[in-house]
Scaffold this active site. Structure first.
Site, PDB file in Angstrom:
ATOM      1  N   ARG A  85     -22.060  24.967  -0.926  1.00  0.00           N
ATOM      2  CA  ARG A  85     -20.634  25.105  -0.646  1.00  0.00           C
ATOM      3  C   ARG A  85     -20.068  26.318  -1.378  1.00  0.00           C
ATOM      4  NH1 ARG A  85     -18.199  19.618   0.322  1.00  0.00           N
ATOM      5  NH2 ARG A  85     -19.881  18.105   0.320  1.00  0.00           N
ATOM      6  N   ASP A 196     -24.093   8.565   2.662  1.00  0.00           N
ATOM      7  CA  ASP A 196     -24.767   9.724   2.085  1.00  0.00           C
ATOM      8  C   ASP A 196     -24.607   9.774   0.565  1.00  0.00           C
ATOM      9  OD1 ASP A 196     -22.039  10.259   2.243  1.00  0.00           O
ATOM     10  OD2 ASP A 196     -22.305  12.385   2.663  1.00  0.00           O
ATOM     11  N   LYS A 231     -20.074  14.362  15.780  1.00  0.00           N
ATOM     12  CA  LYS A 231     -19.404  14.117  14.509  1.00  0.00           C
ATOM     13  C   LYS A 231     -17.970  13.678  14.745  1.00  0.00           C
ATOM     14  CE  LYS A 231     -18.789  16.086   9.899  1.00  0.00           C
ATOM     15  NZ  LYS A 231     -19.062  17.251   9.022  1.00  0.00           N
TER      16      LYS A 231
END
Length: 425
Positions: A85, A196, A231
């Site tokens: 990121r 996750d 998604k």
């Protein structure tokens, strides 16, 4: 007490839980937390499932803690990411954290007696720990071998193109320390998150057990996708945000009302507080009259009302009515621009609308809404032409600048569905 996990289960919100979590949540009032990564100045609809999780916990008598990752946001969570990121500055992370707080207020009660919701920002403690102390007191409890086996890390290590930096590799330690800190300062014993986050959550549970000898628990929600496998929360225009500046109440409402039939029932369970009987009733009505979209309308109204309030829902409904042939009265230029952003458009100069202005028939022909002035006249005389939602009766009508909404837009319609937006420049 019944466990709040029973509520999660019938709603389809329960992906997994550590051993003993259900009994722990059923045997007393607990402090539970979920972390939110402040990577933007607004949360989006992808955050709604964990937010609803916190709200259900509070309704069941538990104390919810919303942890904003002002510190971990400076590092970046590798979970679910194929590349590193972009790092936030401390100033941006703190500003984003403040925005997150405001967006949680419609869902959580921060003043109720007994179990008021709490906010925390992990920058307040992570930003003060000397690195040597952290490595000595926390790092020694983590095996590199075990960390490499975590799915989020393993996928990145195996990707030769991206790999994983040491910065992101340490994220698991930081999140585990968050759980330990909240356990010590808030009495927190349960962490929740998306599926996750399982590896990060169990790392915190292990750290609490090793350092304090105490039990802690974890629960994870499924990652939401559409029935088509795409998604959730993504549109052609990008993410659907909770901030009305980023996604207007109209666009927000339209996102939910356009939910596919195969997803509507599931989303009613995920994103509303409607009870099982009400949802099953909506499902029955939807099955009997699928064209009326009962489930989608109930879903869109409930979620829009909670996020944007009664005023936001009213404006969204008014804008939706305008899109399908209703009145434009009371709508401003920004709303007109938003509602009709996807219809054909053209421009006219403001000067051409001064004085006598443009003939309506001429304007209809120039925009292509009518094939010719003759076609425009026939449509108008047949009652099929609308200007800003009103039906002109005079084929000699002129269009002037004062007819434009806030001097900026003219909305032309032919028949029920053929729109054209004229932008005054």
């Amino acid at each position: 007490m019944t466990s709040v996990l029973d509520e999660f289960a019938w709603r389809g919100m329960l992906n997994d839980a550590t051993e003993g979590a259900a009994e722990h949540l059923a045997s007393g009032s607990r402090v539970c937390y979920i972390g939110f990564d402040p990577t933007a100045a607004s949360l989006h609809v992808g955050h709604l499932l964990p937010i609803m999780g916190l709200a259900h916990l509070q309704r069941a008598g538990h104390t919810p803690v919303a942890l904003v990752g002002g510190g971990t946001g400076l590092i970046g969570d590798p979970s679910g990411k194929s590349a590193e990121r972009n790092l936030l500055t401390p100033e941006v992370a703190r500003a984003n954290a403040e925005s997150v707080h405001r967006q949680l207020e419609p869902f959580l009660d921060f003043s109720v007696a007994g179990n008021p919701a709490r906010m925390a920002n992990n920058q307040d403690w992570l930003g003060t720990i000397p690195v040597v102390d952290f490595l000595r007191d926390v790092g020694k409890h983590f095996s590199v071998n075990a960390m490499l086996r975590k799915e989020s890390v393993r996928r990145r290590v195996e990707n030769e193109d991206t790999g994983i930096s040491f910065t992101e590799f340490t994220y698991q330690l930081l999140q585990a320390y968050d759980f330990l800190h909240l356990h010590d300062t808030e009495g927190c014993t349960v962490q929740l998150g998306g599926s996750d986050q399982w590896g990060n959550i169990t790392a915190g549970i292990d750290l609490i057990r090793r350092v304090r000898g105490d039990s802690a628990f974890g629960t994870v929600f499924p990652l939401v996708t559409t029935a088509a496998g795409s998604k959730f929360g993504k549109t052609e225009a990008g993410a659907v945000w909770l901030d009305p500046v980023w996604t207007s109440p109209f666009r927000f409402y339209q996102f939910w009302v356009n939910t596919a039939d195969d997803d509507a029932s599931r989303y009613l369970r995920f994103f509303t507080f409607l009870d099982r009987e009400t949802i099953e009733g909506l499902e029955a009505r939807a099955a009997a009259e699928p064209h009326r979209r009962h489930a989608q309308r109930a879903l869109a109204e409930d979620v829009t009302r909670r996020v944007h309030g009664e005023t936001g829902l009213t404006r969204a409904l008014r804008a939706t009515e305008a899109l399908f042939g209703g009145s434009l009265e009371g709508l401003g230029a920004e709303e007109i621009s938003d509602i009709f952003a996807d219809v054909p458009s053209s421009e006219v100069s403001g000067a051409s609308l001064e004085g006598e202005g443009l003939g309506l028939l001429e304007l209809l022909a120039e925009t292509g809404l009518a094939s010719s002035r003759g076609d425009a006249r026939r449509s108008l005389e047949g009652g099929g032409i609308y200007l800003n939602g009103d039906r002109p009766e005079d084929s000699q009508a002129r269009v002037r600048r004062e007819d434009a909404v806030e001097g900026r837009f003219l909305v032309l319609r032919k028949g029920k569905k053929s729109y054209h937006l004229v932008k005054v420049v």
